[in-house]
Design an enzyme around this catalytic site. Structure first.
Site, PDB file in Angstrom:
ATOM      1  N   ASP A  14      24.494 -27.176  -2.479  1.00 52.15           N
ATOM      2  CA  ASP A  14      23.979 -26.937  -1.093  1.00 52.15           C
ATOM      3  C   ASP A  14      24.678 -25.842  -0.158  1.00 52.15           C
ATOM      4  O   ASP A  14      24.658 -25.940   0.992  1.00 52.15           O
ATOM      5  CB  ASP A  14      24.119 -28.395  -0.233  1.00 52.15           C
ATOM      6  CG  ASP A  14      23.564 -29.563  -0.881  1.00 52.15           C
ATOM      7  OD1 ASP A  14      22.905 -29.347  -2.059  1.00 52.15           O
ATOM      8  OD2 ASP A  14      23.634 -30.569  -0.478  1.00 52.15           O
ATOM      9  N   ASP A  56      19.758 -29.253  -0.832  1.00 50.02           N
ATOM     10  CA  ASP A  56      19.127 -30.395  -0.161  1.00 50.02           C
ATOM     11  C   ASP A  56      17.891 -29.935  -0.038  1.00 50.02           C
ATOM     12  O   ASP A  56      17.536 -28.909   0.753  1.00 50.02           O
ATOM     13  CB  ASP A  56      20.188 -30.401   1.226  1.00 50.02           C
ATOM     14  CG  ASP A  56      20.327 -31.836   1.571  1.00 50.02           C
ATOM     15  OD1 ASP A  56      20.273 -32.788   0.803  1.00 50.02           O
ATOM     16  OD2 ASP A  56      20.536 -32.115   2.765  1.00 50.02           O
ATOM     17  N   HIS A  58      14.824 -32.053   1.784  1.00 58.82           N
ATOM     18  CA  HIS A  58      14.260 -33.159   2.517  1.00 58.82           C
ATOM     19  C   HIS A  58      12.858 -33.079   2.937  1.00 58.82           C
ATOM     20  O   HIS A  58      12.577 -31.729   3.382  1.00 58.82           O
ATOM     21  CB  HIS A  58      15.067 -33.463   3.717  1.00 58.82           C
ATOM     22  CG  HIS A  58      16.451 -33.798   3.367  1.00 58.82           C
ATOM     23  ND1 HIS A  58      16.666 -34.791   2.573  1.00 58.82           N
ATOM     24  CD2 HIS A  58      17.590 -33.508   4.144  1.00 58.82           C
ATOM     25  CE1 HIS A  58      18.296 -34.909   2.719  1.00 58.82           C
ATOM     26  NE2 HIS A  58      18.455 -34.125   3.397  1.00 58.82           N
ATOM     27  N   SER A  64      17.576 -39.723   6.598  1.00 62.46           N
ATOM     28  CA  SER A  64      18.737 -39.409   7.047  1.00 62.46           C
ATOM     29  C   SER A  64      18.612 -38.629   8.743  1.00 62.46           C
ATOM     30  O   SER A  64      19.684 -38.237   9.071  1.00 62.46           O
ATOM     31  CB  SER A  64      19.437 -38.523   6.229  1.00 62.46           C
ATOM     32  OG  SER A  64      19.170 -37.162   6.399  1.00 62.46           O
ATOM     33  N   HIS A  75      17.364 -31.243   8.864  1.00 63.96           N
ATOM     34  CA  HIS A  75      18.073 -30.048   8.275  1.00 63.96           C
ATOM     35  C   HIS A  75      17.441 -29.758   6.897  1.00 63.96           C
ATOM     36  O   HIS A  75      16.980 -30.928   6.203  1.00 63.96           O
ATOM     37  CB  HIS A  75      19.422 -30.213   8.004  1.00 63.96           C
ATOM     38  CG  HIS A  75      19.768 -31.515   7.435  1.00 63.96           C
ATOM     39  ND1 HIS A  75      19.919 -32.679   7.880  1.00 63.96           N
ATOM     40  CD2 HIS A  75      20.320 -31.587   6.124  1.00 63.96           C
ATOM     41  CE1 HIS A  75      20.109 -33.495   6.862  1.00 63.96           C
ATOM     42  NE2 HIS A  75      20.355 -32.821   5.754  1.00 63.96           N
ATOM     43  N   LYS A 100      17.239 -32.100  -4.485  1.00 69.19           N
ATOM     44  CA  LYS A 100      17.575 -33.374  -4.191  1.00 69.19           C
ATOM     45  C   LYS A 100      17.546 -33.968  -2.761  1.00 69.19           C
ATOM     46  O   LYS A 100      17.431 -33.073  -1.914  1.00 69.19           O
ATOM     47  CB  LYS A 100      19.055 -33.853  -4.553  1.00 69.19           C
ATOM     48  CG  LYS A 100      20.013 -32.832  -3.651  1.00 69.19           C
ATOM     49  CD  LYS A 100      21.458 -33.209  -3.582  1.00 69.19           C
ATOM     50  CE  LYS A 100      22.328 -32.403  -2.792  1.00 69.19           C
ATOM     51  NZ  LYS A 100      22.111 -32.862  -1.382  1.00 69.19           N
ATOM     52  N   GLU A 107      18.871 -41.339   1.039  1.00 68.17           N
ATOM     53  CA  GLU A 107      19.789 -40.505   1.194  1.00 68.17           C
ATOM     54  C   GLU A 107      20.138 -40.097  -0.132  1.00 68.17           C
ATOM     55  O   GLU A 107      20.245 -40.941  -0.907  1.00 68.17           O
ATOM     56  CB  GLU A 107      20.872 -40.902   2.105  1.00 68.17           C
ATOM     57  CG  GLU A 107      22.041 -39.787   2.164  1.00 68.17           C
ATOM     58  CD  GLU A 107      21.531 -38.545   2.936  1.00 68.17           C
ATOM     59  OE1 GLU A 107      20.563 -37.826   2.255  1.00 68.17           O
ATOM     60  OE2 GLU A 107      21.873 -38.058   4.099  1.00 68.17           O
ATOM     61  N   ALA A 135      28.654 -29.878   1.759  1.00 65.33           N
ATOM     62  CA  ALA A 135      29.964 -29.940   2.419  1.00 65.33           C
ATOM     63  C   ALA A 135      30.991 -30.881   1.615  1.00 65.33           C
ATOM     64  O   ALA A 135      30.686 -31.809   0.850  1.00 65.33           O
ATOM     65  CB  ALA A 135      29.452 -30.625   3.751  1.00 65.33           C
ATOM     66  N   CYS A 139      28.485 -33.921   0.371  1.00 69.46           N
ATOM     67  CA  CYS A 139      27.651 -33.714  -1.133  1.00 69.46           C
ATOM     68  C   CYS A 139      28.509 -33.054  -1.862  1.00 69.46           C
ATOM     69  O   CYS A 139      28.342 -33.630  -3.141  1.00 69.46           O
ATOM     70  CB  CYS A 139      26.550 -32.655  -0.746  1.00 69.46           C
ATOM     71  SG  CYS A 139      25.168 -33.384   0.163  1.00 69.46           S
TER      72      CYS A 139
HETATM   73  C1  VGL Z   1      25.033 -32.886   3.404  1.00 65.21           C
HETATM   74  C2  VGL Z   1      24.882 -34.019   5.346  1.00 65.21           C
HETATM   75  C3  VGL Z   1      23.542 -34.265   5.109  1.00 65.21           C
HETATM   76  C4  VGL Z   1      25.788 -31.937   2.305  1.00 65.21           C
HETATM   77  C5  VGL Z   1      23.683 -32.834   3.253  1.00 65.21           C
HETATM   78  O1  VGL Z   1      25.062 -31.134   1.664  1.00 65.21           O
HETATM   79  O2  VGL Z   1      26.986 -32.242   2.439  1.00 65.21           O
HETATM   80  N1  VGL Z   1      25.495 -33.372   4.321  1.00 65.21           N
HETATM   81  N2  VGL Z   1      22.950 -33.806   4.018  1.00 65.21           N
HETATM   82 ZN    ZN Z   2      20.786 -33.695   3.984  1.00 68.63          ZN
END
Ligand code: VGL
Ligand code: ZN
Length: 200
Positions: A14, A56, A58, A64, A75, A100, A107, A135, A139
């Site tokens: 990500d 990520d 979405h 989420s 995001h 994903k 989520e 992060a 993830c």
């Molecule tokens: C993530 C928060 C929401 C990540 C993804 O990639 O860590 N964190 N969606």
């Molecule tokens: Zn996300």
């Protein structure tokens, strides 16, 4: 768990615009991982080892998002600029991109959730995954725990991850949790030196 160096794979999690400075859900200094990840990616591809990049991905109004009672601002919406890989992130032509979090009502922090990642890794003869990206406390952590559950050895590249740290210390605690579950923590320099045929 000793895995042959020829069975390693890299998993970059990500590293997208929205998780970096200026994005919708910025991880402090998120983009700092880019040059270090590029060096590791180069080392893997030079050694002929497979590299995977999760993103990520979405739909609008994902579960989420705040508007649906989730914890996050919107995001990484499919096809938008924020969902693009961060500029300068080296994604080699041989890389496999894994999307994903595409189910509007579920989520998916882990790159293994709702994807074929485990089968693709096995298809690439991987037994051990080196993990970096964003992060640390979401993830990266969940992807690492799922890699271990799926039977892979896992190494988190400590200087290639950055945390959201909603609560101070979340990133550190995530690294403790993955390490307690059996993942090894390595530096990018160590990871590069571990590649088969590394020069030094
Ligand atoms: C993530 C928060 C929401 C990540 C993804 O990639 O860590 N964190 N969606
Ligand atoms: Zn996300």
């Amino acid at each position: 768990m000793a895995v042959s160096p020829s069975k390693r794979a890299l998993l970059v999690v990500d590293v997208q615009r929205d998780f970096c400075t200026g994005g919708a859900l910025p991880v402090r200094h998120g983009e700092a991982v880019v040059p270090r990840l590029n060096a590791v990616t180069d080392a893997f591809t030079r050694s002929g080892l497979p590299v995977f990049f999760t993103r990520d991905w979405h739909p609008p109004r994902h579960v989420s998002f705040l508007e649906r009672g989730g914890p996050w601002p919107p995001h990484c919406i499919q096809g938008t600029r924020g969902a693009e890989f961060y500029p300068g992130l080296r994604v080699p032509p041989s890389a496999t991109v894994v999307s994903k979090g595409y189910d509007p009502d579920e989520e998916a922090y882990s790159g293994f959730q709702g994807t074929d990642l485990a089968q693709m890794l096995k298809g690439a003869s991987a037994g051990e995954v080196f993990i970096g990206g964003l992060a640390t406390d979401y993830c990266v952590k969940e992807t690492c725990l799922d890699a271990l559950k799926a039977g892979f050895a896992a190494d988190v590249i400590e200087d290639c991850v950055m945390a959201v740290d909603l609560e101070p210390g979340d990133g550190r605690r995530a690294l403790e949790a993955v390490s307690k579950s059996g993942a090894r923590l390595v530096s990018s320099q160590e990871a590069i030196k571990m590649m088969p045929g590394a020069q030094q």
